[in-house]
Design a protein around this motif. Sequence first.
Motif, PDB file in Angstrom:
ATOM      1  N   UNK A 207      64.101  47.719  -3.533  1.00  0.00           N
ATOM      2  CA  UNK A 207      65.550  47.542  -3.651  1.00  0.00           C
ATOM      3  C   UNK A 207      66.069  48.664  -4.539  1.00  0.00           C
ATOM      4  N   UNK A 208      66.985  49.460  -3.998  1.00  0.00           N
ATOM      5  CA  UNK A 208      67.595  50.570  -4.739  1.00  0.00           C
ATOM      6  C   UNK A 208      68.651  50.000  -5.684  1.00  0.00           C
ATOM      7  N   UNK A 243      60.329  43.812  -3.730  1.00  0.00           N
ATOM      8  CA  UNK A 243      60.596  42.472  -3.210  1.00  0.00           C
ATOM      9  C   UNK A 243      59.686  42.170  -2.027  1.00  0.00           C
ATOM     10  N   UNK A 244      59.111  40.969  -2.018  1.00  0.00           N
ATOM     11  CA  UNK A 244      58.306  40.518  -0.871  1.00  0.00           C
ATOM     12  C   UNK A 244      59.171  39.563  -0.063  1.00  0.00           C
ATOM     13  N   UNK A 245      59.736  40.078   1.037  1.00  0.00           N
ATOM     14  CA  UNK A 245      60.757  39.322   1.776  1.00  0.00           C
ATOM     15  C   UNK A 245      60.226  38.021   2.358  1.00  0.00           C
ATOM     16  N   UNK A 246      58.946  38.036   2.811  1.00  0.00           N
ATOM     17  CA  UNK A 246      58.408  36.819   3.428  1.00  0.00           C
ATOM     18  C   UNK A 246      58.163  35.724   2.381  1.00  0.00           C
ATOM     19  N   UNK A 247      57.681  36.132   1.200  1.00  0.00           N
ATOM     20  CA  UNK A 247      57.491  35.151   0.119  1.00  0.00           C
ATOM     21  C   UNK A 247      58.862  34.629  -0.334  1.00  0.00           C
ATOM     22  N   UNK A 248      59.798  35.571  -0.494  1.00  0.00           N
ATOM     23  CA  UNK A 248      61.154  35.227  -0.929  1.00  0.00           C
ATOM     24  C   UNK A 248      61.830  34.245   0.028  1.00  0.00           C
ATOM     25  N   UNK A 249      61.669  34.516   1.316  1.00  0.00           N
ATOM     26  CA  UNK A 249      62.367  33.726   2.320  1.00  0.00           C
ATOM     27  C   UNK A 249      61.937  32.256   2.336  1.00  0.00           C
ATOM     28  N   UNK A 250      60.656  32.013   2.011  1.00  0.00           N
ATOM     29  CA  UNK A 250      60.125  30.644   2.032  1.00  0.00           C
ATOM     30  C   UNK A 250      60.395  29.923   0.719  1.00  0.00           C
ATOM     31  N   UNK A 357      70.810  45.385  -5.292  1.00  0.00           N
ATOM     32  CA  UNK A 357      70.650  46.462  -4.318  1.00  0.00           C
ATOM     33  C   UNK A 357      71.987  47.143  -4.034  1.00  0.00           C
ATOM     34  N   UNK A 358      71.970  48.478  -4.061  1.00  0.00           N
ATOM     35  CA  UNK A 358      73.209  49.238  -3.881  1.00  0.00           C
ATOM     36  C   UNK A 358      73.263  49.797  -2.467  1.00  0.00           C
ATOM     37  N   UNK A 359      73.956  49.095  -1.587  1.00  0.00           N
ATOM     38  CA  UNK A 359      74.116  49.559  -0.208  1.00  0.00           C
ATOM     39  C   UNK A 359      75.535  50.046  -0.005  1.00  0.00           C
ATOM     40  N   UNK A 360      75.682  51.023   0.873  1.00  0.00           N
ATOM     41  CA  UNK A 360      77.010  51.463   1.274  1.00  0.00           C
ATOM     42  C   UNK A 360      77.356  50.872   2.634  1.00  0.00           C
ATOM     43  N   UNK A 367      70.265  50.025   0.973  1.00  0.00           N
ATOM     44  CA  UNK A 367      69.350  50.216  -0.153  1.00  0.00           C
ATOM     45  C   UNK A 367      68.069  49.416  -0.129  1.00  0.00           C
ATOM     46  N   UNK A 368      67.638  48.960   1.056  1.00  0.00           N
ATOM     47  CA  UNK A 368      66.357  48.241   1.164  1.00  0.00           C
ATOM     48  C   UNK A 368      65.814  48.412   2.579  1.00  0.00           C
TER      49      UNK A 368
END
Length: 423
Positions: A207-208, A243-250, A357-360, A367-368
Amino acid sequence: MIKANNPNLKSWVEVPAHSDFPIQNLPFGIFKTRYLAPVAGVAIGNHVLDLVYLHENGYFDGLGLPVGLFNQKYLNDFLSLGKSRARDVRERISELLQQDNDELQANRAAREIALIPMEEVQMQMPVRIGNYTDFYSSEEHATNVGTMFRDPKNALLPNWKYLPVAYHGRASSIVVSGTPIHRPKGQIKLPDAELPIFCPSRKLDFELEMAFITCGETKLGSSISTKDAEDHIFGFVLFNDWSARDIQNWEYVPLGPFLGKNFGSTISPWIVTMDALEPYRAKGPEQFPHVLPYLAVDGEKNFDVMLEVLIQPDKGETTSVCRSNFKYMYWNVNQQLVHHTINGCNIQDGDLYASGTISGASPGSFGSMLELSWNGQRPLHLTNGVERKFIEDGDTIVMKGHCEKEGVRIGFGECKGKILPAL
Ligand code: CA
């Protein structure tokens, strides 16, 4: 006007073109060498200025600094002096480095001890982080994640435009740039499976972010107003919130991020002061609906910092995958700190507050990996035909950031980390 920010200043120390560290920057950090235990330093060009040497040899006389202030493995005691004392130190260092100043320049022996080539130093954690909070302040990022994980029609939850959403993170696992991170293991529930499994994360992400570091402790029970908030913001670093998206999601319902986040976060080693960023203030996005009065701010509270993320596969070539900007943040740092203390929560010297996270708005500014590959549906094409949906073992992620105006470039150095296989 802060004198050290004058764009016309030149140093007698050589500063290569496109260096992140001209005389107008002077960021603070902690370094060690083969011969020196960790001590405080300031970056100038391709050198690090040893603040212990300068202090012990009278170059800071008159500033009333405590004995041994810089001879420590963290900058916390320096931060505890407050922002105006730190400003005096930065102004004095600027004076010593200016081309028409002879105090250090003319003393060859002193100069050679005080200025250490960057390739001879090993950067350390700049502060002992007591508390770490991670915000979620980019509207584009929150919208992208809400669209993917919940409902495109209601991507932003009802509270999002009323308060800067955040969670309290883990301070012990924040590491300095260059420290490798092992792929985390955890519980994952695959979309079609009935039960969760335990295995290494298959959706490892970066994550930026940027993060600010506070100075000037407050008492429990007191709050910081928008008028005073910036007196407590010492400076900024780049921040990769792995960030671990699969762990986070559960795991994330109902209490938010936990093991999907706390296995490691990486910061860049140099704290660029808020003072050095003054010339780069920018207007943030318009906030509508209007914020509650305690969050109302006047003037430009965002900062124009150009950000970039690069991926380097093991022994492979580096590809730039994201260009974003800190000024895109919907909630600014002033509002984040004010909101954080509005209930009486106290802050400490050396606390770290990450932006989220800094997304435009455009896909190239997300940013991810989650957003760039749209949760793995659109693989990224790297140099030499390499594809990525998420981060693979052996990949190195590099984040960079800089401001530029009137021929002066203020940079942050690198925030870099390599992913090693799960243990
Ligand atoms: Ca984050």
